[in-house]
Design an enzyme around this catalytic site. Sequence first.
Site, PDB file in Angstrom:
ATOM      1  N   GLY A  68       0.819  -1.213   0.000  1.00 17.08           N
ATOM      2  CA  GLY A  68       0.000   0.000   0.000  1.00 17.08           C
ATOM      3  C   GLY A  68       0.851   1.259   0.000  1.00 17.08           C
ATOM      4  CB  SER A  69       0.131   4.632   1.396  1.00 13.41           C
ATOM      5  OG  SER A  69      -1.116   4.779   0.727  1.00 13.41           O
ATOM      6  CB  THR A  70       4.471   1.595   3.545  1.00  9.00           C
ATOM      7  OG1 THR A  70       4.034   0.341   3.006  1.00  9.00           O
ATOM      8  CG2 THR A  70       3.693   1.877   4.827  1.00  9.00           C
TER       9      THR A  70
END
Length: 719
Positions: free
Chosen positions: A433-435
């Site tokens: 995801g956004s990491t």
Amino acid sequence: MRDPGGRGSGPGRGGGASGPPGGRRPRSAPPRREPPRRDPGRDPGGRDSGRDPRGDSARPEPPRRQPPADPPRREGPGASRRDPAGSSRGGSPRDGSRTAAPRGGSRGGGQGGGGQGGGRRTPPPGKAPKPPKPPRPPKRRPVLRLGSSHRRINAGMLAMAFVLSLFAGRLVQLQGLDSKVYADRAERQRNTEAVVPARRGTISDAGGNVLAMTADARTIFVDPTMVSADKRQAVAALLSRALNIPPGPILEKLGRTESQYQVVARNVEPGVASALISRKIRGVGSEPTYRRVYPDGKLAADLIGYVGQDGTGLGGIEAAWNSTLRGQDGRQSVEQGQKGHRIPMTRSSQQAAVPGTEVRLTVDRDIQWEAQRAISEQVAKTQARSGTVIVMDVRTGHVLALANAPGLDLEHWEKAPAESLSNRALAEVFEPGSTNKVITAAAAMETAGVRPETTFVVPDRYKCADRVLRDSHPHPVQHLTFAGVLATSSNVGTLQAAERVGKQGLYDFMRKFGFGRKTGLGFPGEAAGLLPKPETWSGSQVCTVAFGQGVSVTAMQMASVYQTIANRGVRVEPQLVAGTVDGRKRFTPAPAAERHRVISERTAREIARMLEGVTDSSEGTGAAARIPGYRIAGKTGTAQRYDSDRGGYHGYTASFAGFTPADDPRLVTLVVLQDPKKGYYGGDVAAPVFRDVTSFALKTRKIPPTGTAAPPLRIHAAR
């Protein structure tokens, strides 16, 4: 006088001079008896009375058997006394068979005519009589005669010689030809070689605190052949009480009478075993062994790993470093008797066992304890399926804590579910995801000239191929700096930056950061993640990869990405083992981890500054990760979770990755929660765990705050 055939010497063969002189019988078998027959031409005394009244033309009398014994006969008047056998019959008293009858009549008048009757026609006058034919030899009855004693002795000697030759041949085979074979077999039966197990080495934390060690133990066994059927119930009940195990399995093993060795319990305390053996229960015994002991219980259990019944490492560090930990078994040879007892005062040889070497980890026991506590509580609070926490030293790559929840009970690891036997931080893959946006940011800044202040016009949705991708929440069109795109975790702004890089550029940078390959820990069961080749990406995957959907990583791989950024762009391979300690307590450090630069120091510093905006900005998504007095740089992540059991996306993966102090990074921490039910945004459920664990680690490692303030960061661009 008689000839050898027993015939009379007179011309008519029936004269009175028949039989041996003196009237004695010759020594022979007695002839068969038959009733005497009367002859018409004889008187009662058996003498001839003249010619046969029937004349010369009468037929000869049929042959008669010799009577077995001479019946008393009355002497007729005027007859001379004869041999009782009667020479007129022409038979020899020796012969017990039938005597042939004369073929002619009386020759020479009354001297021989009455002995056997004149049954033969008288030759005509003037013609010489034919000589009589010799009588047929008498048929002798078979008589059992004892053989010669010399023959019997010779036969017996031959039989004895044959038997003795067989024994001699076997003796030559045993003592001569096969002597070495049987001597070796006897030596093996008398000399028993036993394995002396080596004591397995300990596993300790970075400070030398023991996490796993070896202690003496006993194995309790039974010999079913020595326990009678009527005593099995009592023996099973006694063992059940002493060992605190159910009696059913014990009773079943006692019934296996085809075996002489059945293990009842392993890893029994020596005191318990001694008390049990002292009761001298027939068929119950014990043997020394070792067992693994974990002084801190479940602490770092899935990192330490587990061992099998034979002491071989099967998981975790126990398996990865098995050859170092296990040592070298010894050998002991003793002479024993028929019942297995050692023969006193006999020779024995022993090769001492070499103990295993201690393996010292990079893990800090206290930080590990706090990480396990925090993630276990959060998993229970959010009703997540599982959770992971990793704490690393930024400069060395040493793993200071690696915790998973639910944990593993090493005392009863055989009963654990399969997913708990592997270390989730290294074996479980997920879409980050956004990491993952920090990699897209690094690629855009390194190859496309994007800087933190670069402006992006960001709507809340974006059409990519056949899909419409949206931001996490609806909003009007925004003018954001690139720092603002990262701080607010905008998917659309990240896609706009990724378009400037291209899919090949994104792929190359993800490979540089370690995606698609193992981290180098050498940990059993570690996964490499999933990074498809760019030519296989679908139309929408070109966009989703930019914000961490469409690729899969492990928690350790993601932690390594943030270690690289915190270390000014230099990636250091993670390390779990600091070194080894020998029997003299001499420490040998492990080889230094490999290092290589992934991005420039300038890019790394600028990304670190932008990540500070995630936690200290009012519009950032990671405010819950703040630690008073410390500058925190980090990134939240919320991704749809692919569920292999359901064959599609179900639930979310919530995460937070960051490091501190942001201006002089020392520690990097990653928190991942899989499928939380009560809250699923990374900033809400993962960031608080980051705060608790990192603040504890800062105190434990005595890392002070830098005392500097973060420079202002512009989120919105001027229109």
